[in-house]
Design an enzyme around this catalytic site. Structure first.
Site, short mmCIF file in Angstrom:
data_model
loop_
_atom_site.label_atom_id
_atom_site.label_comp_id
_atom_site.label_asym_id
_atom_site.label_seq_id
_atom_site.Cartn_x
_atom_site.Cartn_y
_atom_site.Cartn_z
CG ASP A 140 -2.03 1.01 1.16
OD1 ASP A 140 -1.87 2.02 0.45
OD2 ASP A 140 -3.06 0.82 1.83
NE ARG A 142 -4.61 3.20 0.07
CZ ARG A 142 -5.72 2.62 0.49
NH1 ARG A 142 -6.90 3.10 0.14
NH2 ARG A 142 -5.66 1.54 1.26
#
Length: 219
Positions: A140, A142
């Site tokens: 991930d 983000r």
């Protein structure tokens, strides 16, 4: 309409650009646009007053949502992003709150083309996490500094986070936002994304039911 600012708040990772009211199928929201000074992305805060007409404040219900073109615009069933956004907008329209919509974070931050490459690897048997790793990305990618900057601009320093993702909570808290609780958002379950959701729960720590059934409502 609020006038656009000519310069960002000192130390803020975002710059406020404009506010306007937008009628939608869920009701009329105030939308405040921001430029991310770190990534250059354009984000928007979608704001609904509470039943008493007051603006969201500390303790408000907030969804921090990353853009998903495939799920939101194309109706992809490989994820639950479209139904999550729809449910979040419906919930804040009824209760008051904010959806912070973060652009430039497609595919957990890897971009649209790489996301489709990850989809192709999933056709060969990799799960969503291993597909990202095989492309050379973290599970991930983000980041939520922009979201924290937007919330600070709105005067919200504590909130109830409409999410199943403890990592999102952890990152917001690292940026000084007090997350009072995670409010489950379990929607959009289908046969096509059951494995994806299992991976989110079993390998990425998302707070999802052990047995996911298609058509599960907002919990």
């Amino acid at each position: 309409m609020t006038d656009a600012l000519t310069s960002p708040t000192p130390g803020s990772p975002v710059q406020f650009e404009v506010a306007t009211n937008v009628p939608t199928t869920h009701g009329t929201f105030e939308m405040r646009a921001y430029r991310d000074l770190v990534t250059g992305a354009e984000h928007v805060a979608i704001i609904a007053a509470g039943p008493d007409g007051t603006a969201p404040r500390d303790g408000a219900l907030v969804r921090v949502h990353s853009e998903c073109l495939t799920g939101e615009a194309f109706g992809s069933l490989k994820c639950e992003c479209g139904p999550q956004l729809d449910a979040a907008l419906g919930t804040i329209a009824a209760e008051g709150g904010v959806v912070v919509y973060l652009r430039g974070q497609e595919g957990r931050g890897i971009g649209l083309i790489n996301k489709l490459k990850a989809y192709r690897l999933q056709e060969d048997g990799l799960d969503t996490l291993d597909a990202n790793l095989a492309l050379g990305f973290p599970a991930d990618s983000r980041a939520y500094g922009g979201a924290a900057g937007i919330l600070a601009d709105l005067g919200i320093t504590s909130l109830r986070l409409l999410s199943n993702n403890p990592e999102k909570r952890r990152q917001l808290e690292e940026h000084g936002i007090v997350v009072e609780s995670l409010v489950p958002l379990v929607v959009g379950i289908s046969a096509q994304n059951a494995g994806y959701l299992d991976t989110k729960r079993d390998r990425m720590g998302h707070q999802l039911p052990t047995h996911l059934e298609a058509g599960s409502p907002l919990a």
